[in-house]
Write a protein that holds these residues in place. Structure first.
Motif, PDB file in Angstrom:
ATOM      1  N   GLY A  63       3.098  23.344   6.970  1.00  0.00           N
ATOM      2  CA  GLY A  63       2.564  22.140   6.351  1.00  0.00           C
ATOM      3  C   GLY A  63       3.652  21.378   5.641  1.00  0.00           C
ATOM      4  N   ALA A  64       3.362  20.113   5.368  1.00  0.00           N
ATOM      5  CA  ALA A  64       4.324  19.261   4.686  1.00  0.00           C
ATOM      6  C   ALA A  64       3.597  18.121   3.980  1.00  0.00           C
ATOM      7  N   PHE A  65       4.220  17.608   2.928  1.00  0.00           N
ATOM      8  CA  PHE A  65       3.710  16.437   2.225  1.00  0.00           C
ATOM      9  C   PHE A  65       4.487  15.221   2.697  1.00  0.00           C
ATOM     10  N   TYR A  66       3.790  14.092   2.793  1.00  0.00           N
ATOM     11  CA  TYR A  66       4.397  12.851   3.259  1.00  0.00           C
ATOM     12  C   TYR A  66       4.066  11.720   2.288  1.00  0.00           C
ATOM     13  N   LEU A  67       5.024  10.811   2.120  1.00  0.00           N
ATOM     14  CA  LEU A  67       4.821   9.594   1.336  1.00  0.00           C
ATOM     15  C   LEU A  67       5.005   8.430   2.292  1.00  0.00           C
ATOM     16  N   ASN A  68       3.991   7.590   2.391  1.00  0.00           N
ATOM     17  CA  ASN A  68       4.027   6.432   3.285  1.00  0.00           C
ATOM     18  C   ASN A  68       3.844   5.155   2.472  1.00  0.00           C
ATOM     19  N   ALA A  69       4.523   4.107   2.879  1.00  0.00           N
ATOM     20  CA  ALA A  69       4.403   2.822   2.192  1.00  0.00           C
ATOM     21  C   ALA A  69       4.356   1.694   3.205  1.00  0.00           C
ATOM     22  N   ILE A  70       3.548   0.695   2.901  1.00  0.00           N
ATOM     23  CA  ILE A  70       3.457  -0.509   3.727  1.00  0.00           C
ATOM     24  C   ILE A  70       3.815  -1.703   2.834  1.00  0.00           C
ATOM     25  N   PHE A  71       4.787  -2.479   3.294  1.00  0.00           N
ATOM     26  CA  PHE A  71       5.195  -3.706   2.599  1.00  0.00           C
ATOM     27  C   PHE A  71       5.074  -4.852   3.594  1.00  0.00           C
ATOM     28  N   LYS A  72       4.226  -5.804   3.316  1.00  0.00           N
ATOM     29  CA  LYS A  72       4.070  -6.961   4.193  1.00  0.00           C
ATOM     30  C   LYS A  72       4.826  -8.147   3.602  1.00  0.00           C
ATOM     31  N   LYS A 122       0.861  -1.184   0.000  1.00  0.00           N
ATOM     32  CA  LYS A 122       0.000   0.000   0.000  1.00  0.00           C
ATOM     33  C   LYS A 122       0.895   1.232   0.000  1.00  0.00           C
ATOM     34  N   VAL A 123       0.482   2.268  -0.731  1.00  0.00           N
ATOM     35  CA  VAL A 123       1.229   3.515  -0.794  1.00  0.00           C
ATOM     36  C   VAL A 123       0.249   4.670  -0.591  1.00  0.00           C
ATOM     37  N   ALA A 124       0.642   5.644   0.207  1.00  0.00           N
ATOM     38  CA  ALA A 124      -0.214   6.804   0.456  1.00  0.00           C
ATOM     39  C   ALA A 124       0.620   8.074   0.382  1.00  0.00           C
ATOM     40  N   ILE A 125       0.007   9.136  -0.130  1.00  0.00           N
ATOM     41  CA  ILE A 125       0.604  10.462  -0.099  1.00  0.00           C
ATOM     42  C   ILE A 125      -0.404  11.365   0.597  1.00  0.00           C
ATOM     43  N   ASP A 126       0.111  12.202   1.505  1.00  0.00           N
ATOM     44  CA  ASP A 126      -0.803  13.089   2.221  1.00  0.00           C
ATOM     45  C   ASP A 126      -0.145  14.422   2.533  1.00  0.00           C
ATOM     46  N   TYR A 127      -1.007  15.391   2.816  1.00  0.00           N
ATOM     47  CA  TYR A 127      -0.582  16.715   3.253  1.00  0.00           C
ATOM     48  C   TYR A 127      -1.020  16.885   4.697  1.00  0.00           C
ATOM     49  N   GLN A 128      -0.120  17.381   5.545  1.00  0.00           N
ATOM     50  CA  GLN A 128      -0.438  17.640   6.939  1.00  0.00           C
ATOM     51  C   GLN A 128      -0.157  19.115   7.231  1.00  0.00           C
ATOM     52  N   GLY A 129      -1.201  19.818   7.679  1.00  0.00           N
ATOM     53  CA  GLY A 129      -1.076  21.237   7.999  1.00  0.00           C
ATOM     54  C   GLY A 129      -1.245  21.467   9.490  1.00  0.00           C
ATOM     55  N   LEU A 130      -0.380  22.264  10.065  1.00  0.00           N
ATOM     56  CA  LEU A 130      -0.418  22.592  11.489  1.00  0.00           C
ATOM     57  C   LEU A 130      -0.770  24.064  11.631  1.00  0.00           C
ATOM     58  N   HIS A 131      -1.761  24.374  12.480  1.00  0.00           N
ATOM     59  CA  HIS A 131      -2.255  25.724  12.656  1.00  0.00           C
ATOM     60  C   HIS A 131      -2.222  26.074  14.148  1.00  0.00           C
ATOM     61  N   PRO A 132      -1.072  26.547  14.655  1.00  0.00           N
ATOM     62  CA  PRO A 132      -0.921  26.807  16.089  1.00  0.00           C
ATOM     63  C   PRO A 132      -1.721  28.030  16.551  1.00  0.00           C
ATOM     64  N   ASP A 133      -2.178  27.978  17.802  1.00  0.00           N
ATOM     65  CA  ASP A 133      -2.890  29.091  18.418  1.00  0.00           C
ATOM     66  C   ASP A 133      -1.945  30.092  19.091  1.00  0.00           C
ATOM     67  N   ALA A 134      -0.722  29.683  19.370  1.00  0.00           N
ATOM     68  CA  ALA A 134       0.229  30.536  20.096  1.00  0.00           C
ATOM     69  C   ALA A 134       0.543  31.802  19.309  1.00  0.00           C
ATOM     70  N   PRO A 135       0.558  32.948  19.994  1.00  0.00           N
ATOM     71  CA  PRO A 135       0.882  34.207  19.323  1.00  0.00           C
ATOM     72  C   PRO A 135       2.281  34.151  18.712  1.00  0.00           C
ATOM     73  N   GLY A 136       2.405  34.616  17.483  1.00  0.00           N
ATOM     74  CA  GLY A 136       3.706  34.667  16.824  1.00  0.00           C
ATOM     75  C   GLY A 136       4.091  33.406  16.086  1.00  0.00           C
ATOM     76  N   LYS A 137       3.373  32.308  16.279  1.00  0.00           N
ATOM     77  CA  LYS A 137       3.694  31.076  15.560  1.00  0.00           C
ATOM     78  C   LYS A 137       2.927  31.055  14.240  1.00  0.00           C
ATOM     79  N   LYS A 138       3.598  30.629  13.183  1.00  0.00           N
ATOM     80  CA  LYS A 138       3.000  30.610  11.850  1.00  0.00           C
ATOM     81  C   LYS A 138       2.495  29.208  11.504  1.00  0.00           C
TER      82      LYS A 138
END
Length: 78
Positions: free
Chosen positions: A68-77, A49-65
């Motif tokens: 996000g990043a793209f990830y490639l994941n693979a499962i080999f059994k 199985k192969v997956a590609i995904d985007y993960q976005g982080l949205h912090p509440d702390a003042p001054g933090k921006k």
């Protein structure tokens, strides 16, 4: 057209902490905020199985921006 062996997935999480009496900011403000994940997974067979995904982080702390990043994941059994 969506391929028969493809799955689209999404997830959103929000973490927040309370503001103690007499304080201006939440006690754990550096870990508060939202996380969203969007992706697609393709199953080649029972062993790969192969997956590609985007993960976005949205912090509440003042001054933090947002970040996000793209990830490639693979499962080999074996």
């Amino acid at each position: 057209m969506v391929l028969p062996n493809a799955e689209i997935f999404t997830r959103y999480d929000y973490s927040t902490s309370c503001v103690p009496a007499g304080e201006e900011l939440a006690w754990n403000i550096n870990c508060d905020g939202g996380l969203d994940i969007y992706g697609i997974q393709y199953t080649f067979n029972d062993y790969v199985k192969v997956a590609i995904d985007y993960q976005g982080l949205h912090p509440d702390a003042p001054g933090k921006k947002d970040s996000g990043a793209f990830y490639l994941n693979a499962i080999f059994k074996f």
